[in-house]
Motif scaffolding. Structure first.
Motif, PDB file in Angstrom:
ATOM      1  N   VAL A 116       8.856 -55.331   2.438  1.00 38.45           N
ATOM      2  CA  VAL A 116       8.814 -55.786   1.048  1.00 38.45           C
ATOM      3  C   VAL A 116      10.036 -56.667   0.843  1.00 38.45           C
ATOM      4  CG1 VAL A 116       7.522 -53.825   0.122  1.00 38.45           C
ATOM      5  CG2 VAL A 116      10.026 -53.757   0.125  1.00 38.45           C
ATOM      6  N   PHE A 117       9.976 -57.482  -0.212  1.00 33.13           N
ATOM      7  CA  PHE A 117      11.039 -58.452  -0.456  1.00 33.13           C
ATOM      8  C   PHE A 117      11.446 -58.421  -1.925  1.00 33.13           C
ATOM      9  CE2 PHE A 117       8.384 -59.811   3.033  1.00 33.13           C
ATOM     10  CZ  PHE A 117       9.317 -60.098   4.013  1.00 33.13           C
ATOM     11  N   PHE A 118      12.736 -58.650  -2.177  1.00 33.28           N
ATOM     12  CA  PHE A 118      13.245 -58.758  -3.542  1.00 33.28           C
ATOM     13  C   PHE A 118      14.474 -59.651  -3.526  1.00 33.28           C
ATOM     14  CE2 PHE A 118      15.599 -55.164  -1.829  1.00 33.28           C
ATOM     15  CZ  PHE A 118      16.886 -55.368  -2.303  1.00 33.28           C
ATOM     16  N   ALA A 119      14.928 -60.011  -4.714  1.00 28.95           N
ATOM     17  CA  ALA A 119      16.143 -60.831  -4.850  1.00 28.95           C
ATOM     18  C   ALA A 119      17.022 -60.221  -5.930  1.00 28.95           C
ATOM     19  CB  ALA A 119      15.783 -62.266  -5.215  1.00 28.95           C
ATOM     20  N   ASP A 120      18.332 -60.460  -5.802  1.00 32.39           N
ATOM     21  CA  ASP A 120      19.248 -60.018  -6.852  1.00 32.39           C
ATOM     22  C   ASP A 120      19.199 -61.019  -8.003  1.00 32.39           C
ATOM     23  OD1 ASP A 120      21.021 -62.163  -6.287  1.00 32.39           O
ATOM     24  OD2 ASP A 120      22.512 -60.883  -5.330  1.00 32.39           O
ATOM     25  N   PRO A 121      19.895 -60.776  -9.103  1.00 31.30           N
ATOM     26  CA  PRO A 121      19.804 -61.679 -10.260  1.00 31.30           C
ATOM     27  C   PRO A 121      20.230 -63.120  -9.970  1.00 31.30           C
ATOM     28  CG  PRO A 121      20.731 -59.586 -10.941  1.00 31.30           C
ATOM     29  CD  PRO A 121      20.650 -59.554  -9.442  1.00 31.30           C
ATOM     30  N   ASP A 122      21.027 -63.352  -8.921  1.00 32.04           N
ATOM     31  CA  ASP A 122      21.424 -64.717  -8.563  1.00 32.04           C
ATOM     32  C   ASP A 122      20.457 -65.380  -7.602  1.00 32.04           C
ATOM     33  OD1 ASP A 122      24.047 -65.474  -9.827  1.00 32.04           O
ATOM     34  OD2 ASP A 122      24.582 -63.513  -9.009  1.00 32.04           O
ATOM     35  N   GLY A 123      19.541 -64.610  -7.010  1.00 28.39           N
ATOM     36  CA  GLY A 123      18.598 -65.172  -6.052  1.00 28.39           C
ATOM     37  C   GLY A 123      18.936 -64.897  -4.601  1.00 28.39           C
ATOM     38  N   ASN A 124      19.963 -64.095  -4.318  1.00 26.02           N
ATOM     39  CA  ASN A 124      20.217 -63.680  -2.941  1.00 26.02           C
ATOM     40  C   ASN A 124      19.011 -62.847  -2.499  1.00 26.02           C
ATOM     41  OD1 ASN A 124      23.027 -64.656  -2.492  1.00 26.02           O
ATOM     42  ND2 ASN A 124      23.423 -63.308  -4.239  1.00 26.02           N
ATOM     43  N   ALA A 125      18.426 -63.215  -1.344  1.00 27.75           N
ATOM     44  CA  ALA A 125      17.149 -62.641  -0.931  1.00 27.75           C
ATOM     45  C   ALA A 125      17.312 -61.517   0.085  1.00 27.75           C
ATOM     46  CB  ALA A 125      16.271 -63.743  -0.343  1.00 27.75           C
ATOM     47  N   TRP A 126      16.592 -60.435  -0.162  1.00 27.26           N
ATOM     48  CA  TRP A 126      16.633 -59.234   0.657  1.00 27.26           C
ATOM     49  C   TRP A 126      15.241 -58.899   1.167  1.00 27.26           C
ATOM     50  CZ3 TRP A 126      20.934 -55.931   1.405  1.00 27.26           C
ATOM     51  CH2 TRP A 126      22.084 -56.289   0.683  1.00 27.26           C
ATOM     52  N   ALA A 127      15.188 -58.309   2.362  1.00 28.73           N
ATOM     53  CA  ALA A 127      13.954 -57.737   2.909  1.00 28.73           C
ATOM     54  C   ALA A 127      14.210 -56.255   3.132  1.00 28.73           C
ATOM     55  CB  ALA A 127      13.593 -58.401   4.236  1.00 28.73           C
ATOM     56  N   VAL A 128      13.138 -55.464   3.038  1.00 28.56           N
ATOM     57  CA  VAL A 128      13.198 -54.052   3.378  1.00 28.56           C
ATOM     58  C   VAL A 128      12.110 -53.825   4.419  1.00 28.56           C
ATOM     59  CG1 VAL A 128      13.079 -51.675   2.551  1.00 28.56           C
ATOM     60  CG2 VAL A 128      13.946 -53.474   1.029  1.00 28.56           C
ATOM     61  N   GLN A 129      12.495 -53.296   5.569  1.00 24.62           N
ATOM     62  CA  GLN A 129      11.574 -53.056   6.678  1.00 24.62           C
ATOM     63  C   GLN A 129      11.440 -51.562   6.926  1.00 24.62           C
ATOM     64  OE1 GLN A 129      13.048 -54.311  10.517  1.00 24.62           O
ATOM     65  NE2 GLN A 129      11.006 -54.310  11.432  1.00 24.62           N
ATOM     66  N   GLN A 130      10.225 -51.141   7.277  1.00 28.19           N
ATOM     67  CA  GLN A 130      10.021 -49.738   7.642  1.00 28.19           C
ATOM     68  C   GLN A 130      10.216 -49.552   9.129  1.00 28.19           C
ATOM     69  OE1 GLN A 130       6.769 -47.323   6.076  1.00 28.19           O
ATOM     70  NE2 GLN A 130       6.337 -46.610   8.162  1.00 28.19           N
ATOM     71  N   ILE A 131      11.147 -48.665   9.476  1.00 24.14           N
ATOM     72  CA  ILE A 131      11.301 -48.187  10.857  1.00 24.14           C
ATOM     73  C   ILE A 131      11.559 -46.687  10.744  1.00 24.14           C
ATOM     74  CG2 ILE A 131      12.615 -48.280  13.001  1.00 24.14           C
ATOM     75  CD1 ILE A 131      13.381 -51.155  12.335  1.00 24.14           C
ATOM     76  N   SER A 132      10.550 -45.888  11.107  1.00 19.45           N
ATOM     77  CA  SER A 132      10.732 -44.440  10.981  1.00 19.45           C
ATOM     78  C   SER A 132      11.197 -43.806  12.279  1.00 19.45           C
ATOM     79  CB  SER A 132       9.449 -43.773  10.479  1.00 19.45           C
ATOM     80  OG  SER A 132       8.414 -43.980  11.403  1.00 19.45           O
ATOM     81  N   SER A 133      11.032 -44.522  13.385  1.00 15.30           N
ATOM     82  CA  SER A 133      11.557 -44.034  14.655  1.00 15.30           C
ATOM     83  C   SER A 133      11.870 -45.234  15.529  1.00 15.30           C
ATOM     84  CB  SER A 133      10.579 -43.094  15.342  1.00 15.30           C
ATOM     85  OG  SER A 133       9.401 -43.797  15.702  1.00 15.30           O
ATOM     86  N   ARG A 134      12.843 -45.065  16.370  1.00 18.21           N
ATOM     87  CA  ARG A 134      13.265 -46.141  17.271  1.00 18.21           C
ATOM     88  C   ARG A 134      12.832 -45.813  18.689  1.00 18.21           C
ATOM     89  NH1 ARG A 134      16.272 -50.160  14.411  1.00 18.21           N
ATOM     90  NH2 ARG A 134      17.065 -49.225  12.538  1.00 18.21           N
ATOM     91  N   ALA A 135      12.620 -46.855  19.469  1.00 13.02           N
ATOM     92  CA  ALA A 135      12.210 -46.679  20.879  1.00 13.02           C
ATOM     93  C   ALA A 135      13.323 -46.011  21.658  1.00 13.02           C
ATOM     94  CB  ALA A 135      11.873 -48.023  21.494  1.00 13.02           C
TER      95      ALA A 135
END
Length: 135
Positions: A116-135
């Motif tokens: 999913v993606f969102f931005a702060d009030p200034d427009g700095n862009a963030w992503a959120v990734q799902q990783i529930s387990s690592r290899a």
């Protein structure tokens, strides 16, 4: 020798507005809010469970233009739950998107490829990734 990333500077135009967004809307812990002078203020915030913090402020380091930082990424074990929490906190966040294919079989089809993606009030862009387990 370990080389750890501990702090990322996020350029903002209004320190108080950004602090409220990151602390109240995203739930980041306020590590410190230091006023050095009328022209210098440093606020450090850390996402829950993270070893890396962000710094917002004014006057301490040459900054990029507010809103120019793109591609910051948070990782969570449950993307649906994280998205619901962001919505409950009033963050405008995208629908869940699947980007690419899993590199290995996983029990949850969102692992590694759900974002999913969102931005702060200034427009700095963030992503959120799902990783529930690592290899």
């Amino acid at each position: 020798m370990n080389w750890t990333l501990e702090v990322v500077v996020v350029p903002v135009s209004d320190v108080d507005r950004a602090k409220d967004f990151y602390a109240e809307r995203l739930g980041f812990a306020v590590d410190h809010d230091t006023v050095i002078s009328d022209d210098v203020r440093i606020v450090q915030l850390t996402p829950p469970g993270s070893g890396c913090s962000i710094v917002i402020g004014k006057g301490a380091v040459p900054m990029m233009p507010p809103g120019s930082l793109k591609g910051l990424q948070l990782v969570v074990p449950d993307l649906g739950k994280a998205r619901a929490e962001l919505l409950e906190r009033g963050v405008e966040v995208s629908e869940i998107q699947v980007l690419g294919e899993n590199p290995r079989p996983v029990p949850d089809p969102l692992d590694n490829v759900g974002f999913v993606f969102f931005a702060d009030p200034d427009g700095n862009a963030w992503a959120v990734q799902q990783i529930s387990s690592r290899a």
